[in-house]
Design an enzyme around this catalytic site. Sequence first.
Site, PDB file in Angstrom:
ATOM      1  N   ASP A 130     -37.918  60.816   2.332  1.00 56.74           N
ATOM      2  CA  ASP A 130     -38.181  60.555   0.912  1.00 56.74           C
ATOM      3  C   ASP A 130     -38.280  61.876   0.165  1.00 56.74           C
ATOM      4  O   ASP A 130     -38.638  62.896   0.742  1.00 56.74           O
ATOM      5  CB  ASP A 130     -39.541  59.858   0.717  1.00 56.74           C
ATOM      6  CG  ASP A 130     -39.638  58.570   1.493  1.00 56.74           C
ATOM      7  OD1 ASP A 130     -38.600  57.942   1.711  1.00 56.74           O
ATOM      8  OD2 ASP A 130     -40.775  58.229   1.870  1.00 56.74           O
TER       9      ASP A 130
HETATM   10  N1  URA Z   1     -41.383  57.291   6.590  1.00 59.98           N
HETATM   11  C1  URA Z   1     -41.626  57.377   5.274  1.00 59.98           C
HETATM   12  O1  URA Z   1     -42.425  56.618   4.736  1.00 59.98           O
HETATM   13  N2  URA Z   1     -40.990  58.327   4.579  1.00 59.98           N
HETATM   14  C2  URA Z   1     -40.131  59.199   5.129  1.00 59.98           C
HETATM   15  O2  URA Z   1     -39.577  60.054   4.428  1.00 59.98           O
HETATM   16  C3  URA Z   1     -39.886  59.091   6.496  1.00 59.98           C
HETATM   17  C4  URA Z   1     -40.529  58.127   7.217  1.00 59.98           C
END
Ligand code: URA
Length: 244
Positions: free
Chosen positions: A111
């Site tokens: 993310d």
């Molecule tokens: N899980 C998440 O919530 N975000 C990420 O970027 C990777 C794994």
Amino acid sequence: MEHLERSPDAGERVQKVLAKAGFGSRRLCEDLIRDGRVAINGDTVGLGARLRTGDALAVDGAVISTLPDAVTYLLNKPTAVVTTASDPHGRPTVVDIVPGEPRVFPVGRLDMDTEGLLLLTNDGDMANRLTHPSFGVEKEYLAHITGSPGRASLRRLREGVELEDGMTAPAKVSNPSPGLLRITIHEGRNRQVRRMCEAVGHPVKRLVRVRIGPLADRTLKPGHWRRLSVNEVLELQRATAQAR
Ligand code: URA
């Protein structure tokens, strides 16, 4: 990307193929062969061996990709950078951080707000094996959460949490200090760790990926990247050699 050009009859010397595939100098690749670590179609080979079209080349039992000029970078992604090859909104992307040539693309996704280790490669085969759930490559995260989870929450995280897209697979979860969880999963659902923590009442404040399969690097600073070493390429190939 094109596969190695090989004459259909003669094939190409294995040490040359290994060197082109990123396993180090010709000399190092000869050592791998001498040490009995290299096989073609399941049979250990010696120094004179040649690889022909359609042959499966393996190092330490793991079938390897024989793309020439394969490049894989390990990036410590900072926050506020998007995991995409190009962003229609013009935001900074992970691809902007690493060299532009040869063109690489991110393996899986972190993310925008998540930090930590991300691979970028031009080897599509390797990328598929790393992201496909059937290979189950582990990803380990440090989640700074709100509140302090009790035993019931930890058990739910470990055994599986009901999310809107179904139950999560069992996860490894430890609670090294109040407000901190170390979570290892092998699925790659969208915002999975954040949603798991939220589901047990402890939303994530900060999320850092600290390991991808065999790869970890505590010295790589946010925004910095490096090429994988020969051994790391080998370890990664090994980690993705067998489906679950
Ligand atoms: N899980 C998440 O919530 N975000 C990420 O970027 C990777 C794994």
